[in-house]
Design an enzyme around this catalytic site. Structure first.
Site, short mmCIF file in Angstrom:
data_model
loop_
_atom_site.label_atom_id
_atom_site.label_comp_id
_atom_site.label_asym_id
_atom_site.label_seq_id
_atom_site.Cartn_x
_atom_site.Cartn_y
_atom_site.Cartn_z
CB SER A 43 -0.91 -0.02 1.23
OG SER A 43 -0.16 -0.21 2.40
CD GLU A 102 0.86 7.58 5.41
OE1 GLU A 102 0.75 6.45 5.92
OE2 GLU A 102 1.32 8.57 6.01
CB THR A 130 -1.80 11.93 6.30
OG1 THR A 130 -1.51 13.05 5.46
CG2 THR A 130 -0.76 10.84 6.09
NE ARG A 173 -1.94 10.88 20.90
CZ ARG A 173 -0.86 11.04 21.62
NH1 ARG A 173 -0.85 10.69 22.89
NH2 ARG A 173 0.25 11.52 21.08
CG ASP A 178 1.62 13.76 17.74
OD1 ASP A 178 1.52 13.08 18.78
OD2 ASP A 178 2.29 13.41 16.75
CB ALA A 224 -5.33 5.24 18.58
CE1 TYR A 262 4.15 5.70 16.26
CE2 TYR A 262 2.42 4.41 17.31
CZ TYR A 262 2.82 5.51 16.57
OH TYR A 262 1.88 6.40 16.11
CE LYS A 268 -2.67 1.58 18.37
NZ LYS A 268 -1.79 2.71 18.03
CD GLN A 289 6.66 6.85 12.52
OE1 GLN A 289 6.70 6.89 11.30
NE2 GLN A 289 5.96 7.71 13.24
CD GLN A 325 11.14 16.14 3.04
OE1 GLN A 325 11.56 15.21 2.33
NE2 GLN A 325 10.19 16.95 2.64
CG PHE A 380 9.70 13.81 8.37
CD1 PHE A 380 8.99 14.95 8.67
CD2 PHE A 380 9.53 13.25 7.11
CE1 PHE A 380 8.14 15.53 7.75
CE2 PHE A 380 8.69 13.81 6.18
CZ PHE A 380 8.01 14.95 6.50
CG HIS A 402 1.68 1.88 4.56
ND1 HIS A 402 0.44 1.97 3.94
CD2 HIS A 402 1.92 3.12 5.09
CE1 HIS A 402 -0.04 3.20 4.09
NE2 HIS A 402 0.84 3.91 4.77
#
Ligand code: FAD
Length: 288
Positions: free
Chosen positions: A12, A14, A45, A104, A106, A120, A142, A162, A173, A209, A213, A263
């Site tokens: 998939s 994103e 997103t 959830r 931030d 979440a 995570y 969850k 992540q 970048q 992140f 993903h």
């Protein structure tokens, strides 16, 4: 890791919702090119607190209408109300959307109230209570521990809650250390968590970048990778070539080790993701 092998492989991609019409056209061109990897779904997103509500929906509608591939909006609960979330879910149902990535989020800067659903797991439970089995729900995982969690064991227990609230799958992540993923998957199996945990993959194209992140989301760039990338300075071609080698190796190790798919965090660019998929033999052969 054996529990992950039982799941069929799912690929998939994103996107983020762009601010401009030009950005939206770029996203649609990327989506078209990424069809070569025959993704199971494209996700878009959502700005925590609802800042991208309209643009996320616009991107999702276009993807759904033009690709024939499932489009999955992300949805966050931070700084939101139950009534507002109910309204968004009803809108997605009316649009024929069956997949959702529930998070959830931030707290947006300047916002002090967490909202009515704090974590979440509460959002997942709310979606199930409101819409039954209508949505296939993906949640976040995570492998290197969520940055706000006091420790890995607590983070794992929160992840379990969850999943038990009604998630169908998880997306991680991004990370560059496959051991973190395999250990996380084993820990989940030990706790009886049995759902596909798909590694999130961030192609490497821009060191500044990526470093920014990674600092904010708690993803580790291993020292040897960081040092090499720093050494390339402004040489974008060298960064991309090295990044392609590193991330393709990571993906290969993950798939061979039993990961149930990949993903890709595309950053709305098809090229870096397609280059990795081509090397992995995941793109459809050309018709020529
Ligand atoms: P949660 O699962 O709620 O966990 C958040 C923290 O709270 C963790 O430290 C957890 O251990 C802890 N926790 C959970 N439950 C409890 C409890 N009951 N008591 C105490 N502590 C608890 N952000 C966006 O804004 N928009 C997006 O579209 C978006 N997409 C994402 C997609 C993926 C695949 C991933 C991995 C992340 C995404 N994020 C997005 C980022 C995400 O919103 C943040 O990482 C956020 O900090 C946590 O979201 P979560 O859903 O994992 O939260």
């Amino acid at each position: 890791m054996d529990s992950q092998r039982r799941h069929p492989k799912v690929f998939s991609c994103e996107f983020f919702p762009p601010n401009t019409d030009e950005g939206m056209l770029k996203l649609f061109a990327a989506r078209e090119a990424l069809m070569q990897m025959q993704p199971a779904f494209f996700s878009v997103t959502y700005g925590a607190g609802g800042s991208t509500r309209e643009r996320t929906l616009q991107a999702i509608q276009t993807i759904q209408a033009h690709s024939g591939v499932d489009a999955a909006p992300h949805l966050t609960c931070v700084a939101s109300t139950r009534a507002g979330t109910r309204e968004i879910l009803a809108g997605y149902r009316a649009q024929g959307i069956h997949r959702i990535v529930a998070l959830r989020g931030d707290l947006p800067s300047g916002t002090r109230e967490f909202g009515e659903l704090r974590y979440a797991n509460e959002l997942v439970a709310f979606i199930r209570a409101e819409t039954g089995d209508h949505f296939h729900i993906e949640v976040a995982a995570y492998p290197e521990c969520h940055p706000q969690a006091p420790n890995t064991e607590r983070d794992l227990l929160h992840f379990k809650h969850k999943v038990e609230a009604g998630a169908n799958g998880a997306i991680t992540q991004y990370f560059y250390n496959s051991d973190a993923y395999f250990r996380f998957a084993d820990d989940c199996a030990r706790l009886g968590i049995d759902l596909p945990i798909v590694p999130g993959i961030m192609p490497i194209t821009n060191f500044t970048q990526l470093a920014r992140f990674s600092d904010s989301c708690g993803a580790e760039i291993p020292r040897w990778i960081r040092k090499r990338l720093e050494g390339f300075g402004d040489d974008r071609d060298a960064i991309r070539a090295f990044g392609l080698d590193v991330v393709t190796d990571l993906c290969r190790r993950l798939l061979e080790g039993g990961a149930p798919g990949l993903h890709f965090y595309t950053m709305n660019q098809a090229g870096p993701t397609l280059a990795i998929c081509e090397r992995l033999g995941l793109t459809a052969p050309s018709n020529e």
